[in-house]
Design an enzyme around this catalytic site. Structure first.
Site, PDB file in Angstrom:
ATOM      1  N   THR A  13       0.555  -1.290   0.079  1.00 31.83           N
ATOM      2  CA  THR A  13       0.423  -0.203  -0.327  1.00 31.83           C
ATOM      3  C   THR A  13       0.714   1.359  -0.063  1.00 31.83           C
ATOM      4  O   THR A  13       0.688   2.214  -1.197  1.00 31.83           O
ATOM      5  CB  THR A  13      -0.887   0.045   1.241  1.00 31.83           C
ATOM      6  OG1 THR A  13      -1.273  -1.021   0.837  1.00 31.83           O
ATOM      7  CG2 THR A  13      -1.812   1.274   1.764  1.00 31.83           C
ATOM      8  N   VAL A  14       1.753   0.800   1.204  1.00 32.05           N
ATOM      9  CA  VAL A  14       2.598   2.266   1.554  1.00 32.05           C
ATOM     10  C   VAL A  14       3.661   2.755  -0.035  1.00 32.05           C
ATOM     11  O   VAL A  14       3.947   3.492  -0.316  1.00 32.05           O
ATOM     12  CB  VAL A  14       3.383   3.080   2.306  1.00 32.05           C
ATOM     13  CG1 VAL A  14       3.636   3.808   2.906  1.00 32.05           C
ATOM     14  CG2 VAL A  14       1.933   2.729   3.336  1.00 32.05           C
ATOM     15  N   ALA A  33      13.565  19.782  -4.575  1.00 32.92           N
ATOM     16  CA  ALA A  33      14.813  18.945  -3.082  1.00 32.92           C
ATOM     17  C   ALA A  33      15.978  19.818  -4.700  1.00 32.92           C
ATOM     18  O   ALA A  33      17.328  19.577  -4.112  1.00 32.92           O
ATOM     19  CB  ALA A  33      14.933  17.758  -3.705  1.00 32.92           C
ATOM     20  N   GLU A 129       9.549  10.191   9.063  1.00 33.83           N
ATOM     21  CA  GLU A 129       7.796  11.009   9.440  1.00 33.83           C
ATOM     22  C   GLU A 129       7.213  10.237   9.270  1.00 33.83           C
ATOM     23  O   GLU A 129       6.061  10.643   9.833  1.00 33.83           O
ATOM     24  CB  GLU A 129       7.793  12.353   8.280  1.00 33.83           C
ATOM     25  CG  GLU A 129       6.815  13.009   8.524  1.00 33.83           C
ATOM     26  CD  GLU A 129       6.751  13.813   9.443  1.00 33.83           C
ATOM     27  OE1 GLU A 129       5.835  13.334  10.633  1.00 33.83           O
ATOM     28  OE2 GLU A 129       7.241  15.161   9.602  1.00 33.83           O
ATOM     29  N   GLY A 187     -12.170  -2.152   5.777  1.00 32.99           N
ATOM     30  CA  GLY A 187     -11.484  -1.718   5.470  1.00 32.99           C
ATOM     31  C   GLY A 187     -10.440  -0.438   6.828  1.00 32.99           C
ATOM     32  O   GLY A 187      -9.121  -0.077   6.804  1.00 32.99           O
ATOM     33  N   GLU A 190      -8.095  -4.332  10.314  1.00 30.97           N
ATOM     34  CA  GLU A 190      -7.264  -5.320   9.926  1.00 30.97           C
ATOM     35  C   GLU A 190      -8.408  -6.083  10.792  1.00 30.97           C
ATOM     36  O   GLU A 190      -8.854  -7.321  11.000  1.00 30.97           O
ATOM     37  CB  GLU A 190      -5.967  -5.640   9.938  1.00 30.97           C
ATOM     38  CG  GLU A 190      -5.266  -3.757   9.537  1.00 30.97           C
ATOM     39  CD  GLU A 190      -3.006  -4.639   9.895  1.00 30.97           C
ATOM     40  OE1 GLU A 190      -3.306  -5.298   9.090  1.00 30.97           O
ATOM     41  OE2 GLU A 190      -3.034  -3.341  10.320  1.00 30.97           O
ATOM     42  N   LYS A 205       4.120   4.485  18.491  1.00 29.48           N
ATOM     43  CA  LYS A 205       4.220   5.606  18.337  1.00 29.48           C
ATOM     44  C   LYS A 205       4.312   7.085  19.262  1.00 29.48           C
ATOM     45  O   LYS A 205       4.935   8.048  18.785  1.00 29.48           O
ATOM     46  CB  LYS A 205       3.298   6.532  17.254  1.00 29.48           C
ATOM     47  CG  LYS A 205       2.909   5.418  16.131  1.00 29.48           C
ATOM     48  CD  LYS A 205       1.147   5.677  15.629  1.00 29.48           C
ATOM     49  CE  LYS A 205       1.325   5.043  13.997  1.00 29.48           C
ATOM     50  NZ  LYS A 205      -0.191   4.636  14.146  1.00 29.48           N
TER      51      LYS A 205
END
Lengths: 436, 436
Positions: A13-14, A33, A129, A187, A190, A205
């Site tokens: 996904t990511v 950049a 991040e 969704g 999970e 986190k």
């Protein structure tokens, strides 16, 4: 300038989102950049998927260890997740002089000290991040934006799944188990939701934020972790009547003699902005001594929001790839040799207010007994709700909001209250923070 | 490492706050920055004040130009404000190879292009986090945190004075002039509040954000600026009934053929988080193509919140003071030679929805005439509110919320509506944004 070459570990996904956004916004990102940032190699066990996503525009391999040794690659993006292979790969990448960008909160919360030390020794950066609150640039805010401040506390809604469940429980008055099933169907949760609903993900986190805020090593093993599985719709309703909402908060708080690091359901005043963060959204409230309270809100998960954070790190790392390491922002905000030795306090030593719900016999003197026990334990009462017993019922609910006290003191008081013959079963206790 | 030497221009509210916070948190800031950051010289016309604040811990001078030439000083902090002397001083500091940190939004919104070019030529940094939204690290979020994104729009409550006034008008149902007087008495508004209440201050900040978000030069002269002085309590009340709040927003929006840059009172849905930002607080909502919506909230003014931003810039500049300029974040987020030539659209070309309030004769056919005119101008209606005339009155109010349309089209429709014999006086028009 010469393009920067990125190796991508994992194109789920990511990873897929990172590929998409980096391709779509290539021109704009290069203008920022100062040089092109391109994914030259993708490693994924599913090489077919990797080939289909990249459409021949990157080399694809099933061998992630080959990728992290590839001399052509400048930055390795780790999006595999988990503690084992991901750890080996990150350490191997560092060993090979690569900078690393990762979204892996579990890995860093547990093995961060080892990983950051390895990176420090090799003079490379590990940027993360995307590990906290998805697309919200909270790591950057804490590490750089608020660098003038002595951070006093952080309280965050940093798990979208549980916030979605709590929002639905409140909106529809449904029990936890039912809403969880809906969340899975939609969704938002999970198939195995344990890490989310038990608070572990939020604790990962919170651990990372505590390290950056206070300049201490990551110490996930000392975090207090309590999920939302035992939360009842009744308590959400009573909280509402008293002007509060219940949220799963990750809290890191500086105290004189240590740091509180805890994740648990928390009553917070409904009028606070953060109390109105609904659904799967994330928000982090930070209290600094100079700036006061600041809040950061956005999507905490999802392909493109998380990719936004991954790529922001890529741009940062690209800028500083050729810079003297001493010009870089330290991994944990404070210089590596300047971390503090602040203890993480055990839960019995934390200080908070409480919501207490007691099922009691509808007899004279019950309330007097309860309030006396609280007074004997130096716990003062902020608000109370006593329900009339239902038609023909001999029992009723008493709800008490207390002022701040030490948890050990609250435990003692609760034990005494539960020992009363007029109190039925255990006392339901939920911590409460005014966040002011 | 060698301490970094800072020269402070102006030790008023923010200058005093900067001195205080830098002193109080010196140890923590040094642990972050890797070297001490100390104010060695203060220039202020009021040397007595400067001496009293610094208590002998810094050199004090009345001659600001001497300070900016001082070879011992690495970074100049400009907190004087205004366009004239401040501009000369900033340019002189740059000319002398100093980095500059400033909170001066007016100066940068108007003369930014000249100042950034001078800094670029000299290889020094001009940092300005404190110029927008006080202690909220919004410049950093836009410039670095969201660098993966094509920013689509920004909408910010970026003037605390006007937000305080609007919050009070709504809470208490009081007229603008009365609330302004209270705000002045409480210190939330200045003796001459023109820059705040006419929207100029917000437009300076919106101009800076537009440049960073879209990679365009600062163009304050092309911003549309409308303040809150003509806002009536009636409209706040009607908006509320329709589910909206009125806020003074600074808006920068990317369109296909240019950029919208405008400040004006705006109806926004009451359920949005930003609609619930009350009192003197600030908040900025940013829509990026990858991350979606993110919100940044905090104190937009005051001594220590603004000092928080000034010092964060000092830490950033300290880190990169000795770095190759190409490793630094560009002033306007995009590389200086990569700024785009996007036009700022004139107000007639912007696209927005509208709140329209009309005073009409209570006669048959009035509503039909109005809706026909809107339809003829291809403006569709989203909601309507028609009030019964008061006892014995022959006139009443009609309120219409429209869908999005081009402003020129709205102007044409309003002219036709005002020409109707049944419509009394002018149509009150307030722009409306759904922010979704």
């Amino acid at each position: 300038m010469k393009p920067i070459n990125v190796g991508l570990l994992g194109i789920g996904t990511v990873g897929g989102g990172t590929w998409t956004v980096l391709s779509r916004n290539a021109e704009e990102i290069t203008r920022r950049a100062g040089r092109p940032i391109r994914i030259t190699t993708v490693a994924d066990r599913n090489v077919e998927l990797a080939r289909s996503v990249t459409g021949g525009a990157a080399r694809v391999t099933a061998d992630a260890f080959e990728l992290v040794r590839d001399p052509e690659i400048d930055i390795v993006v780790e999006l595999i997740g988990g503690y084992t292979v991901a750890k080996e790969l990150v350490l191997a990448a560092i060993e090979n002089g690569k900078h690393v960008v990762t979204a892996n909160k579990a890995l860093l919360a547990v093995h961060g000290t080892e990983i950051f030390a390895a990176a420090q020794a090799k003079g490379v950066m590990v940027a993360f991040e995307a590990a906290v609150a998805g697309g919200i640039p909270i790591i950057k805010a804490l590490r750089e934006g608020l660098s003038a401040n002595r951070i006093q506390w952080i309280a965050g809604i940093i798990n979208g799944t549980t916030n979605f469940i709590l929002s639905e429980m409140r909106d529809k008055g449904l029990p936890f188990a039912e809403v969880l099933k809906q969340a899975q169907a939609l969704g938002y949760a999970e198939a195995d939701p344990t890490f989310d609903i038990e608070g572990v993900d939020a604790a990962h986190k919170a651990t990372l934020m505590s390290a950056i805020a206070f300049g201490i090593p990551v110490q996930f093993d000392k975090a207090y972790v309590e999920g939302i599985t035992k939360l009842e719709a009744t308590d959400i309703k009573y909280a509402e009547q008293l002007g509060y909402r219940i949220k799963l908060l990750g809290i890191a708080k500086r105290r004189d003699h240590g740091v509180e690091l805890r994740v648990h359901p928390t009553l917070i005043p409904a009028k606070r902005l953060i109390a109105n963060v609904e659904g799967a959204m994330n928000a982090v409230l930070v209290q600094g001594d100079a700036v006061g309270a600041t809040l950061y809100y956005g999507k905490g998960a999802g392909a493109e929001p998380t990719a936004s954070a991954v790529i922001a790190d890529l741009v940062d790392v690209t800028r500083l790839a050729t810079a003297d390491p001493e010009n870089r922002v330290p991994h944990l905000a404070f210089q590596a040799d300047q971390l503090a030795d602040l203890t993480i306090l055990p839960i019995e030593q934390i200080e908070t207010a409480y919501y207490l719900r007691m099922r009691v016999e509808d007899k004279p003197g019950v309330l007097a007994d309860i309030t006396r026990i609280l007074a004997d334990n130096a716990i003062s009462i902020d608000a109370m709700l006593q329900k009339e017993p239902g038609e023909g019922e001999a029992q009723t609910d008493i709800v008490v909001l207390t002022h701040r006290t030490v948890e050990a003191q609250a435990n003692a008081a609760l034990a005494s209250i539960e020992a009363l013959s007029t109190v039925v079963g255990t006392v339901k206790r939920i911590r409460l923070e005014e966040l002011s």
